[in-house]
Design a protein around this motif. Structure first.
Motif, PDB file in Angstrom:
ATOM      1  N   THR A 142      45.677  28.442  53.298  1.00  0.00           N
ATOM      2  CA  THR A 142      44.915  28.961  54.424  1.00  0.00           C
ATOM      3  C   THR A 142      45.328  30.392  54.698  1.00  0.00           C
ATOM      4  O   THR A 142      46.287  30.907  54.136  1.00  0.00           O
ATOM      5  CB  THR A 142      45.149  28.123  55.700  1.00  0.00           C
ATOM      6  N   ARG A 143      44.607  31.029  55.601  1.00  0.00           N
ATOM      7  CA  ARG A 143      44.909  32.426  55.922  1.00  0.00           C
ATOM      8  C   ARG A 143      46.330  32.578  56.438  1.00  0.00           C
ATOM      9  O   ARG A 143      47.009  33.563  56.184  1.00  0.00           O
ATOM     10  CB  ARG A 143      43.911  32.926  56.981  1.00  0.00           C
ATOM     11  N   ASP A 144      46.821  31.591  57.195  1.00  0.00           N
ATOM     12  CA  ASP A 144      48.136  31.700  57.797  1.00  0.00           C
ATOM     13  C   ASP A 144      49.238  31.074  56.966  1.00  0.00           C
ATOM     14  O   ASP A 144      50.403  31.262  57.253  1.00  0.00           O
ATOM     15  CB  ASP A 144      48.133  31.037  59.185  1.00  0.00           C
ATOM     16  N   LEU A 145      48.878  30.273  55.948  1.00  0.00           N
ATOM     17  CA  LEU A 145      49.878  29.575  55.176  1.00  0.00           C
ATOM     18  C   LEU A 145      49.568  29.732  53.700  1.00  0.00           C
ATOM     19  O   LEU A 145      48.939  28.896  53.080  1.00  0.00           O
ATOM     20  CB  LEU A 145      49.918  28.092  55.546  1.00  0.00           C
ATOM     21  N   ARG A 146      50.002  30.870  53.139  1.00  0.00           N
ATOM     22  CA  ARG A 146      49.744  31.119  51.732  1.00  0.00           C
ATOM     23  C   ARG A 146      50.717  32.164  51.216  1.00  0.00           C
ATOM     24  O   ARG A 146      51.273  32.953  51.970  1.00  0.00           O
ATOM     25  CB  ARG A 146      48.304  31.586  51.507  1.00  0.00           C
ATOM     26  N   VAL A 147      50.938  32.148  49.919  1.00  0.00           N
ATOM     27  CA  VAL A 147      51.778  33.184  49.328  1.00  0.00           C
ATOM     28  C   VAL A 147      51.154  34.544  49.581  1.00  0.00           C
ATOM     29  O   VAL A 147      51.826  35.517  49.847  1.00  0.00           O
ATOM     30  CB  VAL A 147      51.949  32.932  47.812  1.00  0.00           C
ATOM     31  N   GLY A 148      49.816  34.617  49.537  1.00  0.00           N
ATOM     32  CA  GLY A 148      49.126  35.842  49.915  1.00  0.00           C
ATOM     33  C   GLY A 148      48.793  36.728  48.748  1.00  0.00           C
ATOM     34  O   GLY A 148      47.838  37.477  48.788  1.00  0.00           O
ATOM     35  N   ASP A 149      49.580  36.685  47.692  1.00  0.00           N
ATOM     36  CA  ASP A 149      49.278  37.440  46.489  1.00  0.00           C
ATOM     37  C   ASP A 149      50.177  36.937  45.382  1.00  0.00           C
ATOM     38  O   ASP A 149      51.305  36.509  45.620  1.00  0.00           O
ATOM     39  CB  ASP A 149      49.487  38.937  46.707  1.00  0.00           C
ATOM     40  N   ASN A 150      49.663  36.969  44.166  1.00  0.00           N
ATOM     41  CA  ASN A 150      50.445  36.477  43.036  1.00  0.00           C
ATOM     42  C   ASN A 150      51.498  37.464  42.565  1.00  0.00           C
ATOM     43  O   ASN A 150      52.306  37.133  41.693  1.00  0.00           O
ATOM     44  CB  ASN A 150      49.511  36.094  41.886  1.00  0.00           C
TER      45      ASN A 150
END
Length: 386
Positions: A142-150
């Motif tokens: 989700t937007r709030d719970l993610r690595v955000g980028d590999n």
């Protein structure tokens, strides 16, 4: 390149997917897998961190990157991941390379037990000459719970397997002191202090969730883990070995200082903030100078809904992050203990355990080489008596 190395390679969506029709760039994939297969035959251990599932699945959910919301991207990831892995398997079979898929979330990387389980799986794959292909599980992120980028995910993986090299392939040949389209831009061959280059790396790629800024954060995480990072252009012919053999230019991010223990490195390289503690200036000085733990009497306030075993970020009242450490208590227990500082721990929470909120053995004092994280903009819970 005679030494046998552990190499983590990261490729982004902009290299794997055509930005116009959102289809695979098979020429690049073929050149990449061919190169990685040869490296593995030469005795190196190789891990591929690959983006691309969202970009490849957007056509199926009838969305473009610029107008896709979080639910669209989750659905696109579910559609695109099988396409991506099927392509990797087909190409890898042409070079007698066995591959395995591993999908992870931020929780997997931030939880110590899950982190070690992933590491053990990768080591077993290595033993069987199978190359792991790792991606964030975007279908559940989700937007709030993610690595955000590999980029940062690849740095965590490099830390996990104690890699020799982290190679981030991108659409440019390395880092410049400003936008590379600027005629006056200067190429940077070598980086010691990543923080000196953060202001000039804020752009984001069209298909990916990161840009050069996330690559700088990844490089810093790798530095702290004793891993050298190379940022280079993702060319079609021998994109990895040509860099390792220094046949073309790239940006090298050097390892800085002594590398801490695996536990301390894991504490330092965080993907999200589980919770924070605010302590007084005197307490902060004691933690930094004497490397002592943090007791319930030291806490002025806290943020976050955290659990026992989470990593907490420790700040001074002025907002400076000084340390990170494993908490022995949940946020609810921490509040109760701090508000009842004169009562025995067992009487407050109902069971016998260590009294420190963070023990000295489980705390990492931040140094200049660590990039600090800003404290979250949440309401602080005041835990000291009124």
């Amino acid at each position: 390149m005679s030494k046998k190395k552990v190499i983590v390679v990261k490729v982004g969506s902009s290299l794997l997917a055509n930005s116009d029709n959102l289809t695979l760039r098979f020429a690049f994939m073929n050149g990449l897998v061919s190169d990685l297969a040869q490296l593995q035959r030469d005795g190196h251990k190789v891990i591929l961190t690959s983006s691309g599932s969202v970009a490849l699945g957007l056509n199926m959910v009838k969305r473009r990157p610029e107008d896709a919301g979080i639910l669209d991207k989750q659905a696109a990831a579910a559609c695109g991941q099988p396409l991506l892995m099927n392509a990797y398997r087909q190409v890898a079979s042409e070079y007698d390379l066995n591959v395995a898929q591993m999908l992870v979330t931020v929780e997997d990387m931030e939880d110590r037990r899950r982190f070690l389980n992933i590491k053990n799986t990768m080591l077993r794959l290595f033993e069987n000459d199978i190359m792991p292909i790792i991606n964030e599980n975007d279908s559940v992120a989700t937007r709030d719970l993610r690595v955000g980028d590999n980029d940062r995910l690849s740095a965590k993986v490099a830390q996990m397997v104690e890699a020799d090299e982290l190679i981030i392939l991108t659409s440019v040949d390395g880092l410049y002191d400003r936008d590379p389209s600027d005629p006056g831009a200067t190429f940077i061959h070598e980086i010691d202090d990543v923080s000196a280059h953060l202001d000039s790396t804020a752009s984001v790629s069209e298909l990916g969730s990161g840009g050069m800024l996330t690559k700088m954060h990844a490089a810093n995480m790798a530095q702290n883990a004793g891993v050298e990072t190379i940022i280079a252009e993702g060319i079609i012919e021998r994109p990895v070995s040509s860099v390792l053999n220094k046949e073309r230019r790239f940006t090298r991010c050097l390892v800085r200082g002594e590398t801490a223990s695996p536990l301390k490195v894991w504490l330092s390289n965080r993907l999200q903030v589980s919770g924070t503690l605010v302590v007084s200036a005197d307490t902060a000085e004691g933690v930094v100078d004497k490397r002592r733990g943090i007791s319930r009497m030291d806490i002025l306030s806290l943020q976050g809904d955290f659990s026992k075993g989470d990593v907490l970020h420790v700040y001074t009242e002025s907002g400076e992050e000084i340390a990170r450490g494993l908490t022995n208590f949940s946020s609810e227990e921490t509040i109760l203990l701090a508000r009842n500082a004169d009562t025995p721990v067992e009487d407050v929470i109902g069971y016998k355990t260590k009294s420190d909120i963070i023990g000295a053995e489980n705390i990492l004092v931040l140094e200049d080489k660590h990039l600090p994280l800003e404290a979250p903009d949440e309401d602080q819970k005041i835990v000291t008596p009124a």
